[in-house]
Design an enzyme around this catalytic site. Structure first.
Site, PDB file in Angstrom:
ATOM      1  CE  LYS A   1      -3.849  -2.470   2.057  1.00 52.46           C
ATOM      2  NZ  LYS A   1      -4.688  -2.819   3.193  1.00 52.46           N
TER       3      LYS A   1
ATOM      4  CD  GLN B   1      -3.577  -4.521   6.233  1.00 49.66           C
ATOM      5  OE1 GLN B   1      -3.715  -3.479   5.610  1.00 49.66           O
ATOM      6  NE2 GLN B   1      -3.909  -5.686   5.705  1.00 49.66           N
TER       7      GLN B   1
ATOM      8  CG  ASP C   1      -9.746  -0.362   4.430  1.00 48.74           C
ATOM      9  OD1 ASP C   1      -9.321  -0.829   3.362  1.00 48.74           O
ATOM     10  OD2 ASP C   1      -9.098  -0.380   5.494  1.00 48.74           O
TER      11      ASP C   1
HETATM   12  N1  GUN Z   1      -6.841  -6.996   5.813  1.00 45.70           N
HETATM   13  C1  GUN Z   1      -7.064  -7.780   4.720  1.00 45.70           C
HETATM   14  N2  GUN Z   1      -7.609  -7.036   3.730  1.00 45.70           N
HETATM   15  C2  GUN Z   1      -7.715  -5.771   4.197  1.00 45.70           C
HETATM   16  C3  GUN Z   1      -8.188  -4.549   3.638  1.00 45.70           C
HETATM   17  O1  GUN Z   1      -8.641  -4.476   2.493  1.00 45.70           O
HETATM   18  N3  GUN Z   1      -8.123  -3.465   4.451  1.00 45.70           N
HETATM   19  C4  GUN Z   1      -7.659  -3.520   5.724  1.00 45.70           C
HETATM   20  N4  GUN Z   1      -7.651  -2.399   6.447  1.00 45.70           N
HETATM   21  N5  GUN Z   1      -7.215  -4.635   6.273  1.00 45.70           N
HETATM   22  C5  GUN Z   1      -7.244  -5.753   5.519  1.00 45.70           C
END
Ligand code: GUN
Length: 281
Positions: A52, A96, A119
């Site tokens: 990211k 996350q 998200d």
């Molecule tokens: N953990 C697995 N996929 C995601 C996601 O798309 N966003 C976040 N914040 N955590 C995750």
């Protein structure tokens, strides 16, 4: 012959569009900043978080990184979120998942301002999606819609079966397909005659989290198959929820793993960050 839906190529297109938009905003004096918070050091989470941050760098979005120890308390995490909510220079906040067990995940998601919830997990954004209002949409399902549209696969009037009912993928996925005028069925672990239900699908979207469970027996001849799963097999090779070699010859189009849905999640996160400029207005 079936079409392979190239998520790598399509995600690159989307990231390049984001990069152009970010450059245009910069010329107007508008900078975009994403705060990424990781609690603990789960290796898979670290890989996602790094990807990211790399995508932010490629696009020209500033990333603020919070790498917090496993012992961080819920109060400490909430205090950081509060500070970022109040900071006008921060466009997006991403915690996350999963967070360590002593932290209440729902409480954390609720604490993030819905205007910064890139998200698309906050109940306000989920609600907005359900009633067709503006807001952030969960990145993976939004990415599947882009894959279909940019591969010239029409959705309107099609029978769509989504297998999986998670808050992050299955549920928003089904709402998005409904919004595109598909006839949608949500199947899950308790569905009776799963094979028969799946065989109705013109578009079959698989998000069950079971390696290579979906074989040709589940697939109608000429269907489009989208595989959201990702698993590491013995010997380190990646695979999806779909047994690709068995299913592909029966499809008109199919996503591979890796290189299908996977790269779309980060591309759509970047798009949500760029969209935040308008959404926050
Ligand atoms: N953990 C697995 N996929 C995601 C996601 O798309 N966003 C976040 N914040 N955590 C995750």
């Amino acid at each position: 012959m079936y079409q392979i839906i190239d998520g790598k190529e399509i995600s690159t297109q989307i990231k390049n569009e984001c990069r152009d938009r970010v450059a245009a905003y910069k010329e107007q004096g508008v900078d975009i900043c994403l705060a990424v918070i990781q609690v603990g050091n789960d290796p898979a989470s670290s890989v996602y978080v790094n990807n990211k941050k790399k995508a932010c760098e490629y696009i020209g979005i500033q990333s603020l990184s919070y790498e917090l120890p496993e012992e961080t308390t819920e109060e400490e995490l909430l205090a950081i979120i509060d500070k970022l909510n109040a900071d006008d220079a921060v466009n997006g906040i991403l915690v996350q998942l999963p967070v360590p067990k002593h932290i209440d995940e729902d409480k954390i998601i609720r604490a993030i301002s819905p205007l910064k919830d890139v998200d698309g997990f906050h109940t306000q954004n989920v609600g907005a999606l359900c009633i067709g209002q503006k807001g952030y949409v969960s990145c993976t399902p939004a990415g599947v819609i882009e894959l279909l549209k940019r591969s010239n696969i029409s959705i309107e009037g099609k029978e769509c079966v989504v297998i999986g009912r998670s808050n992050i993928v299955g549920k928003p996925m089904s709402i998005l397909m409904l919004r595109e005028n598909a006839t949608v069925t949500i199947a899950h672990s308790r569905t009776k005659d799963l094979k028969e239900v799946c065989k109705r699908a013109d578009i079959l979207i698989v998000a069950i989290g079971k390696p290579e469970m979906i074989t040709a027996e589940y697939v109608k001849e000429g269907a489009v198959v989208i595989d959201v799963g990702i698993h590491r097999k013995e010997g380190k090779k990646l695979c999806g929820d779909v047994l690709f070699d068995d299913v592909a010859p029966h499809c008109s189009a199919i996503t591979p793993v890796p290189g299908g849905v996977g790269p779309m999640t980060i591309a759509m996160l970047m798009k949500n960050c760029v969209d935040s400029v308008e959404i926050r207005k």
